[in-house]
Motif scaffolding. Structure first.
Motif, short mmCIF file in Angstrom:
data_model
loop_
_atom_site.label_atom_id
_atom_site.label_comp_id
_atom_site.label_asym_id
_atom_site.label_seq_id
_atom_site.Cartn_x
_atom_site.Cartn_y
_atom_site.Cartn_z
N LYS A 80 0.92 -1.20 0.01
CA LYS A 80 -0.04 0.12 0.09
C LYS A 80 1.10 1.41 0.24
O LYS A 80 0.64 2.25 -0.74
CB LYS A 80 -0.79 -0.07 1.02
N GLN A 81 1.93 1.25 0.80
CA GLN A 81 2.86 2.44 0.96
C GLN A 81 3.52 2.45 -0.48
O GLN A 81 3.60 3.69 -1.09
CB GLN A 81 3.71 2.09 2.15
N LYS B 222 2.28 1.87 -3.48
CA LYS B 222 1.23 2.46 -4.46
C LYS B 222 0.99 3.78 -4.19
O LYS B 222 0.83 4.49 -5.05
CB LYS B 222 0.00 1.61 -4.33
N ASN B 223 0.98 4.26 -2.89
CA ASN B 223 0.81 5.54 -2.59
C ASN B 223 1.89 6.63 -3.01
O ASN B 223 1.85 7.64 -3.50
CB ASN B 223 0.53 5.83 -1.04
N GLU C 10 2.91 -6.34 -3.59
CA GLU C 10 2.04 -6.33 -2.48
C GLU C 10 1.76 -7.79 -2.07
O GLU C 10 1.85 -8.15 -0.54
CB GLU C 10 0.96 -5.53 -2.69
#
Length: 534
Positions: free
Chosen positions: A4-5, A7-8, A260
């Motif tokens: 998630k980090q 992708k952010n 991920e």
């Protein structure tokens, strides 16, 4: 960095202009925004939309500060504090309201639902980022027509969740008619100037999501109100660059997805390995394999003699009942079998012995090394927060937590004998119920801001003779696979109502080392598990 980090980070690089190179030949975003303003003015003149009274232009002054000019009044204000980062030449900052012709939300009144008809969409039907009609409620055609006069979702429009879980965007990709609830905002933007896929990435980026979090109001059903949505700050690149950004994101996101998934597998393996290592450490500890035996520390046999002497003294002083004394002796015969001698009766208990222990250790019944083992009482509860009751939910493997406790009626306290008041180092063992059976914690008065605490009837209190047996050592033993893997076999009752009787708890076999070795085992377990958790 987890998936998630990552992708952010990709989205953040994208909306800062760092994901793809800029092309000086691209038509700048300032021209794009001017075209949108011209088109909006035409729609206002044709009375198709209302004039935006807060329409503004954001620009950079000669002093390098950022300013916002409101076109209706000519007012100008410095907004340096709102600008989170620098953007490339050719990009522009603007408010969300600058790129759409309509912002509204669904009906504020709960409609009359029908068994069939037109789908009525709420947050739950788009929370995955995709529109789903599989479990939607329906309304009549007549009500849909009434609602559509104010809010008419169409193919290509943007939906954003604004109540509950806020800030989830999607582009409508169907011609199917439907109505929406107040929990969703409908935005009709200008797809000729704003790429729809870029807009989704922009809204999902930290730039927008941080504003969503900041501007969402309320405690229970949180609300990202329409005026806050319209005032959201956007970073807009040229249209051609928007499309390049989308292409690049589509190229690298599958790689991020794989990362991920790999990271999730790795995290799960790490958690499993930690759990298995911890279990292995506990197993080694309770079998006398974690620390070496030291001759001058004495033997557990000597320790048990001291305990016996102490108990006899407490009986003589009237502090213990004579029934607390036991003449149980467990020993290993010449034939390598284990026997228990009680009085003149000798019983072969080899089948009860789970593993071999060092020569300086001793198998013993739990009751023989404790001053008190008893289930708590069924309490009379009260809203007066004075005397907490330790229930099963208070006892977690992560530790003892008083926050989840209820309270007894203060007037019922005299019905509790002094021995029922919890003491530092008491073991609290969950003794009933599926899923909680066998969970244990150590009572610590430092974690209890109240005067005292008692246990309820689902918790067995085990009070070791702490001068001879460490509570923490016993905790590690009862947390080990040796005990936990057979806890249900030791309990009685139906599958959902299993419980450990007090007699069963008292008769538990425990491997006891000399006192100093108990201390060294506890210290070593804490050291090893601390290293593993780093």
């Amino acid at each position: 960095m987890n998936g998630k980090q990552l992708k952010n980070s990709i989205l953040q690089w994208a909306i800062q202009g760092k994901l793809v190179p800029q092309d000086p030949n691209d038509e700048p975003a300032s021209v794009l925004l001017e075209r949108i303003r011209t088109e909006k003015a035409k729609l206002v003149k044709e009375k198709k939309i209302k004039k935006d009274k807060n329409e503004s232009i954001i620009y950079r002054g000669e002093d390098n500060s950022y300013y916002e000019k409101f076109l209706a009044t000519g007012e100008v204000k410095c907004i340096d504090e709102e600008i989170p980062f620098e953007i490339p030449k050719g990009w522009e900052w603007c408010r969300f309201s600058a790129i759409y012709r309509l912002l509204t939300d669904g009906t504020h009144k709960t409609p009359k639902y029908t068994e069939s008809g037109v789908p009525f969409i709420s947050v739950k039907d788009m929370s995955s980022g995709k529109l789903s009609f599989s479990n939607t409620k329906c309304i009549s055609e007549e009500e849909h027509k009434i609602l559509s006069a104010r809010c008419c979702p169409e193919y290509g429009d943007l939906l954003i969740s604004k109540v509950g879980t806020t800030g989830i965007p999607l582009i409508i990709d169907t011609d199917k008619e439907f109505s929406i609830f107040v929990s969703l905002a409908l935005i009709k933007f200008f797809p000729n100037y704003i790429d729809s896929k870029f807009l989704i990435h922009l809204i999902n980026s930290p730039l927008i999501q941080e504003q969503v979090k900041r501007d969402t109001r309320g405690v229970g059903n949180k609300n990202w109100i329409l005026t806050a949505i319209s005032n959201t700050l956007l970073a807009i690149p040229p249209l051609v660059e928007q499309k390049r950004i989308v292409s690049k994101i589509e190229e690298i996101m599958p790689i991020a997805d794989k990362y991920e998934k790999s990271q999730e597998i790795l995290d799960r393996l790490n958690a499993e390995i930690f759990d298995k290592l911890k279990k292995s450490v506990l197993q080694e500890a309770i079998q006398g394999k974690l620390v070496p035996q030291i001759v001058n520390e004495g033997t557990a046999r000597e320790l048990l003699e001291q305990i016996k002497t102490e108990k006899e003294k407490l009986v003589k002083d009237g502090k213990f009942k004579k029934s607390a004394l036991s003449d149980s002796v467990i020993y290993k015969g010449d034939d390598n079998k284990y026997f228990e001698k009680i009085g003149k009766t000798i019983t072969d208990i080899t089948d009860e012995i789970p593993f071999e222990i060092p020569a300086t250790w001793q198998w013993v019944r739990l009751d023989d090394i404790c001053s008190y083992i008893q289930r708590g009482k069924s309490p009379k509860y009260s809203s007066i927060k004075k005397y907490p009751v330790i229930a099963q939910k208070c006892n977690q493997w992560a530790g003892f937590c008083i926050d989840k406790a209820q309270f007894i009626d203060p007037n019922s306290l005299p019905s509790y004998a002094e021995e029922r008041l919890l003491q530092d180092g008491d073991l609290m063992w969950n003794s009933t119920g599926l899923g909680t059976l066998g969970r244990m914690a150590i009572y610590k008065s430092a974690l209890n801001p109240y005067e005292l605490a008692v246990a309820d009837s689902h918790v067995t209190v085990i009070r070791p003779l702490k001068a001879y047996v460490l509570s923490q050592y016993l905790y590690y033993y009862f947390a080990s696979d040796t005990v936990q893997s057979v806890i249900e076999d030791k309990s009685a009752g139906s599958t959902k109502q299993k419980e450990l009787s007090t007699t069963t708890v008292k008769n538990y076999l425990v491997p006891i080392p000399p006192y100093r070795e108990q201390q060294r085992i506890v210290e070593k377990i804490k050291t090893v598990t601390s290293i593993m958790s780093r």
